[in-house]
Design a protein around this motif. Sequence first.
Motif, PDB file in Angstrom:
ATOM      1  N   GLU A 167      45.871  29.444   3.219  1.00 40.80           N
ATOM      2  CA  GLU A 167      47.145  30.017   2.737  1.00 40.80           C
ATOM      3  C   GLU A 167      48.267  28.951   2.013  1.00 40.80           C
ATOM      4  O   GLU A 167      49.132  29.111   1.610  1.00 40.80           O
ATOM      5  N   ARG A 168      47.262  27.822   1.468  1.00 43.29           N
ATOM      6  CA  ARG A 168      47.952  26.920   0.705  1.00 43.29           C
ATOM      7  C   ARG A 168      48.461  27.376  -0.511  1.00 43.29           C
ATOM      8  O   ARG A 168      49.598  27.212  -0.915  1.00 43.29           O
ATOM      9  N   GLU A 169      47.694  28.085  -1.246  1.00 42.43           N
ATOM     10  CA  GLU A 169      48.067  28.587  -2.404  1.00 42.43           C
ATOM     11  C   GLU A 169      49.272  29.570  -2.178  1.00 42.43           C
ATOM     12  O   GLU A 169      50.058  29.728  -3.171  1.00 42.43           O
ATOM     13  N   ALA A 170      49.171  30.673  -1.414  1.00 44.79           N
ATOM     14  CA  ALA A 170      50.221  31.364  -1.366  1.00 44.79           C
ATOM     15  C   ALA A 170      51.425  30.660  -0.783  1.00 44.79           C
ATOM     16  O   ALA A 170      52.572  31.201  -1.540  1.00 44.79           O
ATOM     17  N   PHE A 171      51.478  29.576  -0.107  1.00 42.24           N
ATOM     18  CA  PHE A 171      52.657  28.927   0.141  1.00 42.24           C
ATOM     19  C   PHE A 171      53.113  28.096  -1.103  1.00 42.24           C
ATOM     20  O   PHE A 171      54.298  28.164  -1.457  1.00 42.24           O
ATOM     21  N   ASP A 172      52.378  27.738  -1.650  1.00 41.47           N
ATOM     22  CA  ASP A 172      52.733  26.855  -3.474  1.00 41.47           C
ATOM     23  C   ASP A 172      53.488  27.936  -4.152  1.00 41.47           C
ATOM     24  O   ASP A 172      54.563  27.706  -4.690  1.00 41.47           O
ATOM     25  N   GLU A 173      52.764  29.316  -4.179  1.00 41.87           N
ATOM     26  CA  GLU A 173      53.558  30.269  -5.081  1.00 41.87           C
ATOM     27  C   GLU A 173      54.921  30.836  -4.604  1.00 41.87           C
ATOM     28  O   GLU A 173      55.724  30.925  -5.306  1.00 41.87           O
ATOM     29  N   ALA A 174      54.765  30.746  -3.352  1.00 38.91           N
ATOM     30  CA  ALA A 174      56.257  31.179  -2.444  1.00 38.91           C
ATOM     31  C   ALA A 174      57.273  29.979  -2.833  1.00 38.91           C
ATOM     32  O   ALA A 174      58.434  30.425  -3.219  1.00 38.91           O
ATOM     33  N   VAL A 175      56.886  28.682  -2.868  1.00 37.18           N
ATOM     34  CA  VAL A 175      57.777  27.576  -3.178  1.00 37.18           C
ATOM     35  C   VAL A 175      58.363  27.824  -4.645  1.00 37.18           C
ATOM     36  O   VAL A 175      59.389  27.647  -5.091  1.00 37.18           O
ATOM     37  N   ALA A 176      57.200  27.978  -5.382  1.00 41.79           N
ATOM     38  CA  ALA A 176      57.567  28.243  -6.902  1.00 41.79           C
ATOM     39  C   ALA A 176      58.449  29.398  -7.329  1.00 41.79           C
ATOM     40  O   ALA A 176      59.383  29.260  -8.106  1.00 41.79           O
ATOM     41  N   ASP A 177      58.252  30.599  -6.447  1.00 43.42           N
ATOM     42  CA  ASP A 177      59.353  31.501  -6.915  1.00 43.42           C
ATOM     43  C   ASP A 177      60.581  31.465  -6.423  1.00 43.42           C
ATOM     44  O   ASP A 177      61.654  31.531  -7.164  1.00 43.42           O
ATOM     45  N   PHE A 178      60.840  30.735  -5.357  1.00 44.38           N
ATOM     46  CA  PHE A 178      62.041  30.228  -4.746  1.00 44.38           C
ATOM     47  C   PHE A 178      62.682  29.441  -5.569  1.00 44.38           C
ATOM     48  O   PHE A 178      63.898  29.564  -5.915  1.00 44.38           O
ATOM     49  N   GLU A 179      62.139  28.480  -5.998  1.00 42.43           N
ATOM     50  CA  GLU A 179      62.702  27.607  -6.950  1.00 42.43           C
ATOM     51  C   GLU A 179      63.078  28.123  -8.162  1.00 42.43           C
ATOM     52  O   GLU A 179      64.328  28.050  -8.664  1.00 42.43           O
TER      53      GLU A 179
END
Length: 207
Positions: A167-179
């Motif tokens: 799930e690492r990639e999904a988490f990375d993407e969620a952080v990028a979107d949030f930012e």
Amino acid sequence: MSNRYVYGVVESDTVEFETEAVAGAERVYTISHRRLGAVVSDIDTTDPEETDEDAQIHDEVLREIMEYDGGTTIVPMQFGMAFEGDRELKNVLRGARPAFRRAMNDIEGKIELGLKLVREEDAEIDREALEAEVADRFDPIAAQSVENDLFSDRLVLNRSYLVDEDEREAFDEAVADFEDEHDDLMVQYTGPFAPYSFVDVKIGAQQ
């Protein structure tokens, strides 16, 4: 150099490699007791001083162990666990076996990621709304999360997440979107770390 400095505990698969280790040691190896192994290096004290450099080396060695041999689950120890010799260490492995086993099951195949949100100088933040949004976005992706101290006025959120490697990639993407959506916040995203925040194995007195 007869003392043993412990990075963490693995299934007894023997981990051994040369690297820059704590207190100037150059080799990391495993001392095993009945299917559990403590990953150690040799050190000349049982009370190592926590310098910034050695604290960082401790983390880096843990990261190397996590990547060792295609991926190794390690129950990480905090900085500073050192024992007089193999016998003392094996006693600890014996005594804490059930706890190590449980911790191992909880963190297998998972990493720890850190998220800190710092408000920009003049930003007004609705902390409750922010916490709810963060929970909606990140909790479904993470296996667990814990809250950490807010150690400065502008730090509005400080959490650690236990995330499956898949799930690492999904988490990375969620952080990028949030930012992207939050100009009022600075996002400090760190890791991967060995899952310190999700392991609570107290091991016996060190002496």
